[in-house]
Design a protein around this motif. Structure first.
Motif, PDB file in Angstrom:
ATOM      1  N   TYR A 111     -48.788 102.611  11.339  1.00  0.00           N
ATOM      2  CA  TYR A 111     -49.535 101.842  11.804  1.00  0.00           C
ATOM      3  C   TYR A 111     -49.297  99.845  11.611  1.00  0.00           C
ATOM      4  O   TYR A 111     -49.912  99.310  12.609  1.00  0.00           O
ATOM      5  CB  TYR A 111     -50.893 101.962  11.884  1.00  0.00           C
ATOM      6  N   ARG A 149     -48.566 116.279  11.704  1.00  0.00           N
ATOM      7  CA  ARG A 149     -48.603 113.938  11.400  1.00  0.00           C
ATOM      8  C   ARG A 149     -47.529 114.642  10.192  1.00  0.00           C
ATOM      9  O   ARG A 149     -47.948 115.072   9.310  1.00  0.00           O
ATOM     10  CB  ARG A 149     -50.239 114.409  11.575  1.00  0.00           C
ATOM     11  N   VAL A 162     -54.575 100.254  16.454  1.00  0.00           N
ATOM     12  CA  VAL A 162     -55.165 101.315  15.714  1.00  0.00           C
ATOM     13  C   VAL A 162     -55.970 102.856  16.217  1.00  0.00           C
ATOM     14  O   VAL A 162     -55.099 104.632  16.215  1.00  0.00           O
ATOM     15  CB  VAL A 162     -56.396 101.813  14.706  1.00  0.00           C
ATOM     16  N   ARG A 209     -48.943 106.844   7.775  1.00  0.00           N
ATOM     17  CA  ARG A 209     -49.533 106.987   8.830  1.00  0.00           C
ATOM     18  C   ARG A 209     -49.600 104.892   9.048  1.00  0.00           C
ATOM     19  O   ARG A 209     -49.264 104.504   9.743  1.00  0.00           O
ATOM     20  CB  ARG A 209     -50.242 107.416   9.260  1.00  0.00           C
ATOM     21  N   VAL A 210     -49.987 104.826   8.109  1.00  0.00           N
ATOM     22  CA  VAL A 210     -50.791 104.020   7.261  1.00  0.00           C
ATOM     23  C   VAL A 210     -50.086 102.950   7.310  1.00  0.00           C
ATOM     24  O   VAL A 210     -49.713 101.889   7.991  1.00  0.00           O
ATOM     25  CB  VAL A 210     -50.922 103.385   5.967  1.00  0.00           C
ATOM     26  N   GLN A 248     -50.583 109.956  19.017  1.00  0.00           N
ATOM     27  CA  GLN A 248     -50.396 110.910  17.866  1.00  0.00           C
ATOM     28  C   GLN A 248     -51.247 112.112  18.738  1.00  0.00           C
ATOM     29  O   GLN A 248     -50.429 113.544  18.482  1.00  0.00           O
ATOM     30  CB  GLN A 248     -50.381 110.762  16.736  1.00  0.00           C
ATOM     31  N   ARG A 249     -52.346 112.034  18.515  1.00  0.00           N
ATOM     32  CA  ARG A 249     -53.055 113.202  19.070  1.00  0.00           C
ATOM     33  C   ARG A 249     -52.597 114.443  20.347  1.00  0.00           C
ATOM     34  O   ARG A 249     -52.356 115.361  20.694  1.00  0.00           O
ATOM     35  CB  ARG A 249     -54.914 112.765  19.347  1.00  0.00           C
ATOM     36  N   TYR A 302     -52.875 104.219  18.455  1.00  0.00           N
ATOM     37  CA  TYR A 302     -52.164 104.870  17.813  1.00  0.00           C
ATOM     38  C   TYR A 302     -52.437 106.310  17.675  1.00  0.00           C
ATOM     39  O   TYR A 302     -51.576 107.682  17.886  1.00  0.00           O
ATOM     40  CB  TYR A 302     -51.642 104.222  16.328  1.00  0.00           C
ATOM     41  N   GLN A 303     -53.850 106.616  17.229  1.00  0.00           N
ATOM     42  CA  GLN A 303     -54.034 107.629  17.011  1.00  0.00           C
ATOM     43  C   GLN A 303     -54.039 108.573  17.669  1.00  0.00           C
ATOM     44  O   GLN A 303     -53.786 109.778  17.514  1.00  0.00           O
ATOM     45  CB  GLN A 303     -55.810 107.875  17.202  1.00  0.00           C
ATOM     46  N   ASP A 341     -49.274 116.145  19.329  1.00  0.00           N
ATOM     47  CA  ASP A 341     -49.582 117.025  18.600  1.00  0.00           C
ATOM     48  C   ASP A 341     -48.347 118.282  18.266  1.00  0.00           C
ATOM     49  O   ASP A 341     -48.316 119.252  17.672  1.00  0.00           O
ATOM     50  CB  ASP A 341     -50.029 118.676  19.606  1.00  0.00           C
ATOM     51  N   ARG A 342     -48.162 116.782  17.257  1.00  0.00           N
ATOM     52  CA  ARG A 342     -46.812 117.037  16.255  1.00  0.00           C
ATOM     53  C   ARG A 342     -47.208 117.483  15.150  1.00  0.00           C
ATOM     54  O   ARG A 342     -48.261 117.046  14.279  1.00  0.00           O
ATOM     55  CB  ARG A 342     -45.687 116.282  16.721  1.00  0.00           C
TER      56      ARG A 342
END
Lengths: 225, 225, 225, 225
Positions: B126, B116, B102, B122-123, B109-110, B105-106, B113-114
């Protein structure tokens, strides 16, 4: 490097999609029929064989034409396959076409303009129909891949449909299971796609039932006071 | 007897974790690759055997270094293993490392920066990825434990993957099941970890589908009035 | 014909229940231990047999004393068994005692007075523990009923535990299934009780995961603006 | 071309339905009893055979009378079968009658006028009872269709009930499965109807458990402050 087309491209694309969605759905049903005839007809039945081949290839050509037209209308160029990845997958594996049914379903309902079903009923109808068509397609594919294998437990199309029911509901008796590599790949795909959709059916039904009982609570009080 | 570190210790720990999360994820993939090579390569293939041993032990050493560094940075001393019990379990059983995904994954993604994905997508992404990796790790472990047993029904790695699919979706055909004690322990663990995550995928998909249909209701009225 | 006791009877009953809940939970564990020893010890091992008989009957006597005391404190008389039907069932079938664990769980947490877990984690912990104890009790009962049957597929206690895992998660491989009438009755009970509780675990986990992701969304904005 | 009857027709229909719902429910139970006697009694047991035939046909006649009366009261004419499609299905397949239990359940509860159960408990009770009756009806039908087939795995009525339990909970051991065409059709119907209802039970239980724990949180604070 924007993945989104401009506003007029979007409008053109939307118009095209609205006009083609019902014809494409019918073409999808014809494709499935053609595939079913090819799989289920006896092998020496020449006319059926030719009909099925014509159906499968002509409808697939339609899908290709639609895909190319949308690729050009969108103005996305080579980025189209990545942005519309579900359409790309569905073009290559037309048996997965039921997954795009959500748009068709909306279109059909819009045209008939009848009092719309409530939210949960619509989710259940859509997910149930998609699951049904996916299960039928998977049963055809697995029957085609398995029924000539020596140690197969899926020997008739009836067995394949029974297997698809037991798999989609996660009951999984195991009295009929694919044994070949590709049969198992199809089965794993059916589990992955189908279970999520069936979860949606169950979840919606549960929510709807709770809503029905809650609404009755609201109706009851005046009856008493 | 507070279980929580002071604010500056927390800040140092957070910085360390943010810097190491992607390298550790890659190390986790290397560990899984090494384990896969060890399990799947033929037993007399000397170079593969050495490569896999090196991969497994060097990545595990990385995990140990990370664990000890975090233990010291946290300032918790001997209470660290109890407070961060998931990290302790993951250090001892590195095949469970996908459970820590988890954070990775965060982080990924951070950085990109696309725009979200929405909450449910997302759940699903993941939980789906974690389930996929856990299932692959369990298939490797069960294949390793079972395939030399005389009365095993899991004889090839394909059987093991098929078993993992049927188990994670709770279909459970029973045509391939572990028969040894440790194989069954791994299987019970896969059921426990995997089913909860798959429930999350199904639940999120169901919620997302209801959201999609509900949003369409909001869009429709102007079309009519 | 009110089914509810007066306020002072309720207070007395509550005080009694708060005082007895932890001792009764320990008695429940002793009962389970005694039953486990009786089922698993070899039949000619005299000391174990006596110990288990003593444990089972003395703890059951405690349950009876508790039941009668509460019956008298409640002031409900002959209506007590109907109002507190779960307690009556649990008295007659002490293996179902884990179903009353919700009160114990609250009592233990109250005493330790530590920062409480969040809502979902508590539901998961409670339901998971109840499921675990029920599954263990069912495995004992099924092993006891089945292992001497000629055509049984559950022959060792390991088989019984494996069967309980596969049943509770609804995987249902079918490689080990009860074949006797009473074994199947226990199995049907385990499905009914256990599945609902496991649904609670999965549902809570799914809600918790969505909450975790949603909270991160709230934390993120300041990082950007 | 309105599908909805006028207000006075609706009022007459509602009055008829409120008066007949309990008698019809009892007739439904009698029908099920008659069918059970017909299936389970030995074939040469003449009195039982006659009793069951009388029960089945006389109750079915009642269902027909009710259907025709409602058709005439509604003032819908030939559109009635399409609008009340569930009633039409239930008339043709009276074993599906438990599906209409939601109205009966409400009627019974209204008459007894006791403090009503909360929302989730009512959904669970209703769905649980419907599932139980549907499962019993399916077990009868499958036993009737299967037990004389040479290679059947369902040979006694006990096997059929065991099969229904394993199917409704989606455990699906596969030690007893229908092998005939019609047996499998009944099984697929049971999966489709039953699983959605069981999903409702599980979902309601999960929601109720979360509610119980959340309410305790509200009660706790005064105890501390």
């Amino acid at each position: 490097m924007s993945d989104r087309p401009g506003p007029e491209a979007t409008a053109r694309l939307t118009r095209w999609e609205q006009r083609t969605e019902v014809p494409l759905f019918l073409a999808g049903l014809l494709f499935l029929t053609g595939y079913a005839v090819r799989v289920l007809a006896p092998h020496d039945a020449q006319p059926w064989h030719d009909i099925s081949l014509t159906l499968v290839w002509s409808t697939w050509l339609l899908f290709l034409v639609d895909y190319v037209t949308r690729l050009r209308l969108s103005g996305l160029g080579y980025r189209f396959p990545r942005v519309h990845w579900l359409d790309t997958v569905v073009l290559l594996l037309p048996l997965l076409r039921p997954l795009r049914m959500v748009q068709v379903y909306q279109a059909v309902q819009r045209r008939r303009d009848r009092p719309r079903l409530n939210l949960y009923a619509r989710v259940m109808t859509y997910a149930g129909m998609t699951v049904g068509l996916l299960g039928f397609a998977a049963a055809l594919a697995v029957y085609n891949l398995e029924h000539r294998t020596p140690d197969a437990s899926i020997r008739t199309f009836g067995d394949a449909v029974w297997w698809a029911c037991a798999t989609l509901t996660t009951v999984g008796y195991g009295d009929a299971t694919p044994v070949t590599f590709w049969g198992r790949v199809v089965a794993a795909g059916l589990m992955a796609c189908g279970l999520a959709l069936l979860g949606a059916v169950t979840g919606s039904f549960s929510s709807w039932l709770i809503q029905v009982f809650a609404r009755e609570d609201e109706k009851r009080p005046p009856e008493r006071g």
